[in-house]
Design a protein around this motif. Structure first.
Motif, short mmCIF file in Angstrom:
data_model
loop_
_atom_site.label_atom_id
_atom_site.label_comp_id
_atom_site.label_asym_id
_atom_site.label_seq_id
_atom_site.Cartn_x
_atom_site.Cartn_y
_atom_site.Cartn_z
N HIS A 1 -0.26 4.74 -0.14
CA HIS A 1 -0.75 5.93 0.57
C HIS A 1 -1.21 5.55 1.98
O HIS A 1 -2.08 4.70 2.15
CB HIS A 1 -1.89 6.58 -0.21
N LYS B 1 0.83 -1.21 0.00
CA LYS B 1 0.00 0.00 0.00
C LYS B 1 0.87 1.26 0.00
O LYS B 1 1.76 1.42 0.84
CB LYS B 1 -0.91 -0.02 1.23
N ALA C 1 -4.21 -1.75 -5.90
CA ALA C 1 -4.33 -0.65 -4.96
C ALA C 1 -4.88 -1.24 -3.67
O ALA C 1 -5.36 -2.38 -3.65
CB ALA C 1 -5.25 0.44 -5.49
N ASP D 1 -5.66 4.20 -1.09
CA ASP D 1 -5.14 4.45 -2.43
C ASP D 1 -6.24 4.93 -3.38
O ASP D 1 -5.96 5.63 -4.36
CB ASP D 1 -4.52 3.18 -3.03
#
Length: 284
Positions: free
Chosen positions: A116, A114, A153, A157
């Motif tokens: 973000h 991941k 994602a 995200d």
């Protein structure tokens, strides 16, 4: 090419062994219904707010029960199994929120960390700081599979459209968003964001979610769903508890959507000119 995909909804607790058993049961059910690509949610292995308790059960890839169980399931059932993510111990004392994709042979095709981190302050005092414990990823990933190209994602995200655009431009036809969305943010944004990512990239979106009240006290939104390239909702689960969401995926729909609205081709480079009103005049 058409194939059947499944998104598994779970309500993972604090015990990795129980969660692995729940995952195995649900994956077998989805495979029995004809799914050849099956995705589990973010943090399939466990959801645990207590960092000390979390580290007590944390393992590296080689020792993680979700990884070993998923590998065996993929081989046993002859499916592509996508563990949406699970917590993995990495060097430096931090944790990776890591997705795994296994081939029907049981071979590990790839992983995705991941990118973000969910560092937010929400209403009613709800606050999260993933960066305090997790090491963010730095690499987007697209896997070329027999039934299509898959972009990766995880959860937060989804709020960064540039990640999905990068993957779509690299050929991704199926975008994935396994998640453990909070109820507060899910009620406001979950479906909107997933459908937007599908529409703006002309791609399928498959999103397996955590749903319900978890043993560590958090509440997740659920509503696992599959969206087609035109933004239509093909299938969706409820808000709480386990579930299996199934849909027939016809990859030809991607080319059709992108042919009607070729925004991936029509995008242009541009510059930004920030204008300042030096006079500071205010309209009456």
């Amino acid at each position: 090419m058409a194939f059947k995909a499944a998104a598994i909804q779970m309500c993972s607790g604090v015990d990795p062994e129980k969660n692995a058993a729940d995952m195995a049961r649900l994956v077998r059910e989805a495979a029995a219904q004809g799914a050849v690509y099956i995705q589990t949610p973010e943090m399939t292995g466990f959801l645990q707010r207590d960092r000390k308790a979390m580290r007590a059960v944390l393992r590296d890839e080689a020792g993680d029960i979700i990884v070993s169980t998923a590998r065996s399931l993929a081989s046993e059932l002859g499916i592509h199994l996508h563990v949406g993510s699970t917590a993995i111990a990495v060097e430096g004392g931090k944790i990776a929120n890591r997705a795994f994709l296994f081939a029907p042979s049981g071979r590990q095709i790839c992983t995705y960390d991941k990118i973000h981190m969910f560092d937010v302050d929400l209403d009613n005092g709800e606050s999260w700081r993933e960066s305090s414990a997790y090491e963010p990823g730095s690499e987007a990933r697209v896997a070329d599979l027999p039934f299509g190209k898959l972009g990766f994602a995880i959860c937060y995200d989804v709020r960064f459209p540039q990640l999905f655009r990068t993957e779509a431009l690299a050929g991704a036809e199926i975008l994935t968003v396994p998640a453990a969305f909070t109820r507060q943010t899910g009620e406001a944004h979950w479906e909107i964001l997933l459908r937007a990512r599908a529409i703006e990239n002309g791609a399928f979106v498959i999103a397996a979610a955590q749903g319900g009240v978890h043993e560590d006290g958090r509440e997740t939104f659920g509503h696992s769903m599959i969206v087609d390239p035109w933004g239509r909702l093909l299938a969706s689960a409820g808000g709480t508890g386990e579930g299996i969401v199934l849909a027939e995926i016809d990859i030809a729909a991607v080319a059709a959507a992108r042919g009607k609205i070729p925004n991936l081709k029509n995008a242009r480079e541009f510059s930004l000119d920030a204008v300042t009103d030096a006079a500071g005049e205010v309209a009456a």
